[in-house]
Design a protein around this motif. Structure first.
Motif, PDB file in Angstrom:
ATOM      1  N   LYS A 112       0.791  -1.333   0.032  1.00 60.17           N
ATOM      2  CA  LYS A 112       0.029   0.004  -0.074  1.00 60.17           C
ATOM      3  C   LYS A 112       0.682   1.377   0.191  1.00 60.17           C
ATOM      4  CE  LYS A 112      -3.846  -1.991   2.290  1.00 60.17           C
ATOM      5  NZ  LYS A 112      -4.646  -2.025   3.576  1.00 60.17           N
ATOM      6  N   GLY A 113       2.093   0.937   0.224  1.00 60.14           N
ATOM      7  CA  GLY A 113       3.068   2.211   0.467  1.00 60.14           C
ATOM      8  C   GLY A 113       3.327   2.743   1.644  1.00 60.14           C
ATOM      9  N   GLN A 130       5.912  -4.922  -7.788  1.00 59.75           N
ATOM     10  CA  GLN A 130       5.069  -3.914  -7.366  1.00 59.75           C
ATOM     11  C   GLN A 130       5.564  -3.064  -6.047  1.00 59.75           C
ATOM     12  OE1 GLN A 130       2.369  -3.065  -9.161  1.00 59.75           O
ATOM     13  NE2 GLN A 130       1.595  -1.478  -7.834  1.00 59.75           N
ATOM     14  N   SER A 131       5.476  -3.758  -5.078  1.00 55.22           N
ATOM     15  CA  SER A 131       5.871  -3.398  -3.651  1.00 55.22           C
ATOM     16  C   SER A 131       7.101  -3.049  -3.454  1.00 55.22           C
ATOM     17  CB  SER A 131       5.264  -4.450  -2.781  1.00 55.22           C
ATOM     18  OG  SER A 131       5.874  -5.466  -2.738  1.00 55.22           O
ATOM     19  N   ASP A 132       8.165  -3.594  -4.359  1.00 58.88           N
ATOM     20  CA  ASP A 132       9.396  -3.082  -4.141  1.00 58.88           C
ATOM     21  C   ASP A 132      10.049  -2.426  -5.114  1.00 58.88           C
ATOM     22  OD1 ASP A 132      10.164  -4.742  -1.690  1.00 58.88           O
ATOM     23  OD2 ASP A 132      10.108  -6.638  -2.614  1.00 58.88           O
ATOM     24  N   TYR A 133       9.571  -2.217  -6.195  1.00 55.83           N
ATOM     25  CA  TYR A 133       9.929  -1.471  -7.299  1.00 55.83           C
ATOM     26  C   TYR A 133       9.033   0.005  -7.629  1.00 55.83           C
ATOM     27  CZ  TYR A 133      12.341  -0.329 -11.729  1.00 55.83           C
ATOM     28  OH  TYR A 133      13.092   0.488 -12.665  1.00 55.83           O
ATOM     29  N   LYS A 134       7.889  -0.510  -8.131  1.00 55.67           N
ATOM     30  CA  LYS A 134       7.035   0.461  -8.766  1.00 55.67           C
ATOM     31  C   LYS A 134       6.458   1.421  -7.564  1.00 55.67           C
ATOM     32  CE  LYS A 134       5.330  -1.858 -12.711  1.00 55.67           C
ATOM     33  NZ  LYS A 134       4.369  -2.680 -13.224  1.00 55.67           N
ATOM     34  N   ILE A 135       6.216   0.984  -6.414  1.00 59.77           N
ATOM     35  CA  ILE A 135       5.482   1.850  -5.411  1.00 59.77           C
ATOM     36  C   ILE A 135       6.656   2.668  -4.766  1.00 59.77           C
ATOM     37  CG2 ILE A 135       4.573   1.884  -2.915  1.00 59.77           C
ATOM     38  CD1 ILE A 135       2.888  -0.425  -4.063  1.00 59.77           C
ATOM     39  N   PRO A 136       7.849   2.164  -4.271  1.00 62.75           N
ATOM     40  CA  PRO A 136       8.879   2.823  -3.832  1.00 62.75           C
ATOM     41  C   PRO A 136       9.403   4.067  -4.908  1.00 62.75           C
ATOM     42  CG  PRO A 136       9.756   0.743  -3.844  1.00 62.75           C
ATOM     43  CD  PRO A 136       8.229   0.745  -4.391  1.00 62.75           C
ATOM     44  N   GLN A 137       9.382   3.686  -6.152  1.00 60.33           N
ATOM     45  CA  GLN A 137       9.918   4.479  -7.182  1.00 60.33           C
ATOM     46  C   GLN A 137       8.933   5.771  -7.257  1.00 60.33           C
ATOM     47  OE1 GLN A 137       9.932   3.040 -11.380  1.00 60.33           O
ATOM     48  NE2 GLN A 137      12.277   3.281 -11.272  1.00 60.33           N
ATOM     49  N   LYS A 138       7.473   5.511  -7.323  1.00 57.60           N
ATOM     50  CA  LYS A 138       6.832   6.548  -7.176  1.00 57.60           C
ATOM     51  C   LYS A 138       6.908   7.636  -6.044  1.00 57.60           C
ATOM     52  CE  LYS A 138       2.885   4.213  -9.680  1.00 57.60           C
ATOM     53  NZ  LYS A 138       1.481   3.644  -9.458  1.00 57.60           N
ATOM     54  N   HIS A 163      15.102   5.628  -4.400  1.00 52.18           N
ATOM     55  CA  HIS A 163      15.947   4.665  -5.502  1.00 52.18           C
ATOM     56  C   HIS A 163      15.538   3.348  -5.582  1.00 52.18           C
ATOM     57  CE1 HIS A 163      18.325   8.426  -6.596  1.00 52.18           C
ATOM     58  NE2 HIS A 163      18.232   8.687  -5.203  1.00 52.18           N
ATOM     59  N   ALA A 164      14.744   2.817  -6.215  1.00 54.02           N
ATOM     60  CA  ALA A 164      14.604   1.471  -6.198  1.00 54.02           C
ATOM     61  C   ALA A 164      15.043   0.578  -7.098  1.00 54.02           C
ATOM     62  CB  ALA A 164      12.808   1.368  -6.373  1.00 54.02           C
ATOM     63  N   HIS A 165      15.502  -0.712  -6.648  1.00 59.61           N
ATOM     64  CA  HIS A 165      16.243  -1.546  -7.304  1.00 59.61           C
ATOM     65  C   HIS A 165      15.658  -2.840  -7.269  1.00 59.61           C
ATOM     66  CE1 HIS A 165      19.572   1.316  -7.012  1.00 59.61           C
ATOM     67  NE2 HIS A 165      19.156   1.538  -5.797  1.00 59.61           N
ATOM     68  N   LEU A 166      15.223  -3.498  -8.490  1.00 59.66           N
ATOM     69  CA  LEU A 166      14.698  -4.639  -8.610  1.00 59.66           C
ATOM     70  C   LEU A 166      15.440  -5.765  -8.631  1.00 59.66           C
ATOM     71  CD1 LEU A 166      11.630  -6.094  -8.560  1.00 59.66           C
ATOM     72  CD2 LEU A 166      12.030  -5.984 -11.188  1.00 59.66           C
TER      73      LEU A 166
END
Length: 606
Positions: free
Chosen positions: A132-133, A158-166, A170-173
């Protein structure tokens, strides 16, 4: 967990019910809460009363214990964390998880991920989630972290890359995908019971990720070790049912199966395991009927294209230089008739006949003494030998020597026996997984196993150790093996060490997950990957094989797989001791690339 709680003798139906109750319980608990559930929430809605008297609290504790046993740290991630720790960084572990905080911290500490100053945030405690962020917001506020200064690593897109990136993090998949072979296991959902194919793919992936990346790793984790572990479990189970008390693994191919059996031995405490030093060279000569011309000719085998001196050294360990001229002993024999004429000429030398007769008597006596010394020679009928593959000639010779000395014959265990094998006779029983005549003439992928024998012997079971060529008696009266000079092999030793490390970790997971109870059911997945490797090996799997040397005897070596000129491929002119299919595929990949090469291979049937 179902097996751990209900017992190894529980029915498949009761296990299925247990799993269903646990999964349904988690779904029900989640439907009752808007935030992440706890392990306690899940077990509050589970009812196992019809299956076991063990309390839900005890089952929950067992689940955490099992989780701790099966969780495996990814070595590449740990190394990155170690570097960050050394640079003074603190690591904040963030997880959408129902397991307790104390439990997760224990696991992180035990596996070397945790350092004083690190923090752990889990959704079932905070009531917030990554998905949920709001868990990211909570951590940032509590630690006064600017999102632009935050680096986050995780494997959920989704929860480790796209949400924190928004949020500006600095998200790393992290992409730790299942290998091609592991994906094949997942696709073949053939067993209707507990999810054994998912577990098998999972433990192969877990084992693979617990190592640094190596060219030999994928083949070892996905093909070699699953095949040999399954084989060893099956022969130990058969040995138990057959009242075998002593199982002898024959050098050198039997070393890795012996090592695997030692890891498994606690499950078969009644079976004594031993590794004995022998070889074709050490057995064929003293195992023949006599030292006369006809019997020695059979020991020497095919003469055409060979040198008589080399054949005698390789098969009898006798140097014939002083009994026949170098011109004759070192010439390449052009036909079987010419070879027979040279052998007849050699036997006309009385000194040679005396030499070979004396050496034959000595070696026959020493082999018998060695069998008595090791315990293989017994009258109790509870001994067996284990070899990887072959014609069973060594098995026959061992039994002849034992029978002639008044001892019981022994059973033989093999991964594969060849179509030209010695047939079974009274007291000469054997067990095998594969029979080569069954796939020689088939049009299925099985037929590609026919040329895989060199890979099984020279790569899967590589030891790099010295080859036993005969026996000697030391001053204390102990029979010791005599080794071929310069027969040690550095790459083989390194490969064997790696295979042992893979085996230890794989077996731990195989046992902890109770997969050995489904050993026979799992073989279809393991064998299918072996067939795929034999037919369409990947380039990454072929590269390690290019470093493996193979030989017909101690004088002539080549590599197991190598790139050939196209003219050789068209003429099918490749070494008989190599892996022809492997060299064909490797050559095609070298010229066309792997993607186009694999497409072309679907049209090449041999």
């Amino acid at each position: 967990m179902a097996i751990r709680i209900l017992g190894e003798n529980s029915s498949e139906s009761s296990r299925a019910d247990f799993v269903n109750i646990r999964i349904s319980g988690e779904e029900t608990a989640r439907n009752k809460k808007n935030t992440e559930v706890t392990l306690k929430d899940i077990y509050n809605v589970c009812d196992f009363s019809g299956l076991t008297n063990i309390t839900n609290q005890e089952i929950a504790q067992a689940e955490m214990l099992i989780e701790k046993e099966v969780l495996v740290g990814v070595i590449s991630i740990k190394k990155q964390i170690d570097i960050l720790h050394k640079k003074g960084y603190k690591i904040y572990y963030i997880s959408d998880m129902y397991l307790p905080e104390t439990f997760l911290k224990e696991v992180l500490t035990e596996q070397g991920f945790w350092k004083n100053g690190d923090k752990l945030y889990i959704s079932c405690i905070s009531g917030k989630t990554k998905s949920k962020g709001d868990l990211f917001d909570f951590v940032a506020q509590e630690n006064n972290i600017n999102f632009k200064q935050w680096h986050h690593w995780g494997d959920n897109e989704q929860s480790d890359y796209k949400i924190p990136q928004k949020k500006g993090i600095h998200a790393h998949l992290i992409k730790h995908r299942f290998s091609n072979y592991e994906q094949q296991i997942l696709k073949q959902d053939l067993f209707p019971g507990i999810y054994i194919n998912q577990q098998l793919a999972g433990i192969q992936k877990a084992t693979r990720l617990s190592f640094d990346s190596l060219p030999q790793l994928n083949l070892g984790v996905n093909i070699t070790i699953p095949l040999l572990v399954s084989f060893v479990f099956q022969i130990l189970e058969d040995a138990k049912q057959s009242n075998i008390k002593h199982l002898f693994f024959l050098a050198r191919d039997g070393f890795l199966p012996f090592f695997i059996a030692k890891q498994i031995q606690p499950h078969y405490p009644s079976i004594n395991l031993q590794y004995i030093y022998t070889s074709r060279s050490a057995l064929y000569f003293p195992g023949t009927k006599s030292a006369e011309y006809n019997d020695i000719k059979e020991v020497l085998g095919k003469l055409t294209g060979k040198k008589l001196k080399e054949l005698f050294i390789d098969r009898t360990n006798i140097d014939i230089s002083e009994y026949i001229s170098d011109e004759l002993s070192c010439k390449i024999i052009c036909s079987e008739k010419e070879g027979e004429e040279l052998l007849i000429k050699l036997y006309q030398n009385e000194a040679f006949k005396n030499k070979i007769s004396l050496e034959y008597i000595i070696q026959k006596g020493l082999v018998t003494k060695y069998f008595i010394q090791t315990g293989l020679a017994s009258k109790s009928k509870d001994c067996a030998i284990c070899d990887i593959r072959g014609t069973r000639k060594c098995h026959k010779i061992i039994n002849q020597i034992l029978f002639n000395a008044g001892f019981s014959q022994v059973k033989g265990y093999y991964l594969e026996v060849t179509s030209d094998r010695v047939s079974m006779h009274k007291g000469d029983y054997y067990f095998s997984i594969f029979y080569s005549e069954r796939y020689k003439n088939t049009h299925s992928s099985l037929r590609y196993l026919n040329s895989l024998y060199a890979v099984i012997e020279q790569y899967f079971c590589a030891t790099g150790s010295q080859r036993t060529i005969k026996y000697a008696e030391n001053k204390d009266g102990i029979i010791i093996p005599v080794y071929e000079e310069k027969s040690e092999y550095k790459y083989g030793k390194e490969l064997c060490n790696l295979h042992q490390e893979i085996a230890k970790r794989y077996i731990k997971h195989y046992i902890n997950n109770k997969l050995f109870l489904y050993n026979k059911e799992l073989q279809i997945y393991i064998y299918n990957n072996l067939y795929r490797f034999a037919q369409y090996p990947y380039k990454t799997d072929l590269q390690p094989l290019t470093k493996v040397r193979v030989n017909d005897n101690k004088f002539h070596y080549s590599t197991l797989v190598h790139k050939y000129p196209l003219i050789n491929i068209l003429k099918k002119d490749m070494g008989i001791n190599e892996w022809p299919r492997g060299s064909l595929v490797y050559t095609i990949y070298s010229y066309l690339g792997e993607k186009l090469g694999r497409t072309l291979l679907t049209y090449i049937k041999k």
